[in-house]
Motif scaffolding. Structure first.
Motif, mmCIF file in Angstrom:
data_model
loop_
_atom_site.group_PDB
_atom_site.id
_atom_site.type_symbol
_atom_site.label_atom_id
_atom_site.label_comp_id
_atom_site.label_asym_id
_atom_site.label_seq_id
_atom_site.Cartn_x
_atom_site.Cartn_y
_atom_site.Cartn_z
ATOM 1 N N GLY A 181 0.791 -1.221 0.000
ATOM 2 C CA GLY A 181 0.000 0.000 0.000
ATOM 3 C C GLY A 181 0.822 1.269 0.000
ATOM 4 O O GLY A 181 0.331 2.322 -0.409
ATOM 5 N N PHE A 182 2.076 1.203 0.450
ATOM 6 C CA PHE A 182 2.915 2.390 0.346
ATOM 7 C C PHE A 182 3.394 2.490 -1.098
ATOM 8 O O PHE A 182 3.810 1.501 -1.686
ATOM 9 C CB PHE A 182 4.110 2.323 1.298
ATOM 10 C CG PHE A 182 4.825 3.643 1.414
ATOM 11 C CD1 PHE A 182 4.380 4.603 2.304
ATOM 12 C CD2 PHE A 182 5.910 3.933 0.605
ATOM 13 C CE1 PHE A 182 5.012 5.824 2.399
ATOM 14 C CE2 PHE A 182 6.551 5.159 0.684
ATOM 15 C CZ PHE A 182 6.103 6.104 1.579
ATOM 16 N N PRO A 183 3.357 3.690 -1.703
ATOM 17 C CA PRO A 183 3.665 3.801 -3.132
ATOM 18 C C PRO A 183 5.088 3.386 -3.480
ATOM 19 O O PRO A 183 6.060 3.918 -2.947
ATOM 20 C CB PRO A 183 3.462 5.299 -3.412
ATOM 21 C CG PRO A 183 2.536 5.777 -2.345
ATOM 22 C CD PRO A 183 2.889 4.968 -1.130
ATOM 23 N N ILE A 184 5.192 2.450 -4.403
ATOM 24 C CA ILE A 184 6.475 2.030 -4.954
ATOM 25 C C ILE A 184 6.212 1.254 -6.238
ATOM 26 O O ILE A 184 5.213 0.551 -6.357
ATOM 27 C CB ILE A 184 7.287 1.166 -3.959
ATOM 28 C CG1 ILE A 184 8.706 0.894 -4.499
ATOM 29 C CG2 ILE A 184 6.576 -0.132 -3.636
ATOM 30 C CD1 ILE A 184 9.629 0.209 -3.499
ATOM 31 N N GLY A 185 7.101 1.407 -7.194
ATOM 32 C CA GLY A 185 7.084 0.614 -8.410
ATOM 33 C C GLY A 185 8.513 0.203 -8.710
ATOM 34 O O GLY A 185 9.457 0.710 -8.101
ATOM 35 N N ALA A 186 8.690 -0.701 -9.654
ATOM 36 C CA ALA A 186 10.043 -1.144 -9.980
ATOM 37 C C ALA A 186 10.095 -1.705 -11.391
ATOM 38 O O ALA A 186 9.109 -2.236 -11.910
ATOM 39 C CB ALA A 186 10.540 -2.190 -8.982
#
Length: 484
Positions: A337-342
């Motif tokens: 739920g905490f914003p992160i992408g990869a």
């Protein structure tokens, strides 16, 4: 067979109407009480309606929200501001892999916030490198990105590297940039005119991107250009040029479209937003073969279907090596739920990404990557992966009965696998009606494409919660069927 489904076997049997029956939650005799949540103005307090009106006055109108203000949650359950309880079978659109209010995540977040939240990518931080290492090593262990499970075989040379972003659409934007730069450099490295004159990469025509029908890759301009849905695209035309559309799963159409100017092919192994459609092995084998032939980069968008939602780390983890990509994009469940992408990219592509090629202010923060490292460690544990497979099998057993219970409504077996499933309906008006009625009975669902209801619960959802959701779905469909 549950008492609800048993009653629905005959079209002429008495159909259950709300409130639904008491659903037994476990062998320990825990139970969920029947739930009904009226949403007419007369049933809601003046203060509650006033708060909704106040929020609407200041928020952009980009979402058609029901009269529901969520306050807090625990596990697969959420509660609104006046205490109404809902089983969240949407998981924040496939985001809350470990559910709501997870105590370990909360404790870790508080601890890290007290130490450091942000430093920028000018410096190394304690956790970005650790998370990148975990992503690469876990992929090698479980299979994917051209690595056979266990790491004994791989497609191509070298390992993999990671670039962190803040969201899925940012990951897709970055992946397409990586592919275009790699393609131009590869084009420029070739010799022309028969006399050895070097090409200039800025003159390259290797810039085109192939995408597919029903895809959803994001809403920023590049990702939107690869999302062939008129509802999303038309208000923002002209889009980025150089995108070629092919029908999903159409092998011949793809072969006819790809050419020497194609730098990238972007595709979802299981489409989420577009309807929970799954590509065939033949289709992905063709993508891989043709990308190799013309020197294009194959990008798998696993933002919704990846990170163990299918029971495997990636939806393509079990594919043969000649069906696997050069780049994987991810986001949704990575930090619960905490914003992160990869962007997970093979070395032979990553060597083109040099200082200044790409960047981000917030991506890869010490706070986001520490949370994600914790979440991925738990998601990849044998206990949880075994649970996901077991629950996915149970959900499948419940879903498989729907076409026989409601033959005039459910046109075919549920699409997808594991805990990303789509229930397809003959009448395209049914999904929205089912979602509204299920919400009033305490279950939150999503649509998918034009014809389906999407089920993407938390990955630690319990068997009894699956039964509760399915009992509500069957009850609503039974009520709708009796009115026809």
């Amino acid at each position: 067979m549950s008492r609800v489904t048993g009653r629905l076997l005959s079209r002429h049997s008495r159909v259950m109407t709300p409130p639904i029956r008491r659903c037994m939650a476990s062998k320990a005799s825990t139970s969920y009480a029947a739930i009904t949540h009226p949403e007419d103005n007369a049933s809601l307090s003046e203060a509650y309606l006033s708060k909704i009106a106040s929020h609407s006055a200041y928020l952009t109108n980009t979402y058609a929200r029901p009269p529901l203000i969520l306050s807090h949650g625990k596990g697969s359950w959420v509660y609104d501001a006046i205490g109404r309880k809902y089983l969240d079978f949407s998981a924040g659109i496939a985001v809350n892999a470990l559910g709501h209010g997870d105590e370990e995540v909360a404790q870790l977040a508080g601890e890290q916030a007290g130490r450091m939240i942000h430093t920028s990518n000018v410096w190394y931080n304690e956790w970005a490198g650790e998370l990148a290492k975990l992503l690469v090593e876990t992929t090698v262990q479980h299979g994917g990105l051209g690595f056979a499970a266990g790491g004994k075989e791989k497609r191509g040379e070298g390992g993999a590297k990671v670039f962190f972003s803040n969201s899925g659409t940012e990951a897709n934007e970055g992946a397409m940039k990586f592919a275009r730069k790699y393609g131009k450099e590869r084009w420029a490295a070739e010799m022309t005119n028969g006399v050895g004159a070097a090409r200039k990469w800025e003159d390259s025509t290797k810039t085109r991107v192939i995408h597919f029908t029903n895809a959803f890759h994001g809403r920023t301009m590049g990702s939107l250009s690869a999302t062939a849905n008129p509802k999303y695209q038309l208000p923002f035309t002209p889009l980025i040029p150089g995108f070629d559309l092919v029908k999903y799963n159409d092998v011949d159409g793809f072969r006819a479209t790809i050419n020497e100017d194609t730098c990238a092919v972007i595709v979802e192994p299981i489409q989420g937003e577009g309807g929970v459609f799954e590509g065939s092995i033949e289709f992905f084998k063709t993508l891989r073969k043709e990308c190799d032939r013309v020197g294009a980069v194959l990008i798998f968008d696993e933002i919704q279907c990846g990170l163990f939602r299918t029971g495997n780390m990636w939806a393509h983890s079990s594919f043969p090596l000649d069906c696997q990509p050069d780049i994987i994009t991810m986001a949704k469940p990575l930090a619960n739920g905490f914003p992160i992408g990869a962007i997970l990219v093979r070395d032979y592509i990553a060597q083109s990404i040099t200082p200044g090629s790409h960047g981000t202010t917030f991506g890869g923060s010490v706070f986001a990557t520490r949370l994600a490292h914790h979440v991925l460690t738990r998601l990849s544990s044998p206990t949880l992966t075994g649970h996901i497979r077991s629950i996915g099998s149970h959900l499948d057993s419940r879903l498989s009965k729907l076409p026989s219970y409601f033959p005039d409504m459910v046109k075919e077996p549920a699409r997808g696998r594991g805990l990303i499933r789509g229930i397809p309906f003959v009448d395209h008006s049914v999904p929205a009606k089912l979602i509204d009625e299920a919400r009033r009975r305490g279950v939150l669902l999503l649509t998918a494409g034009k014809d389906a209801v999407r089920l993407v619960p938390s990955l630690n959802v319990e068997r009894a919660e699956v039964d509760f959701a399915m009992d509500v779905i069957e009850s609503v469909l039974g009520t709708m069927q009796s009115k026809n």
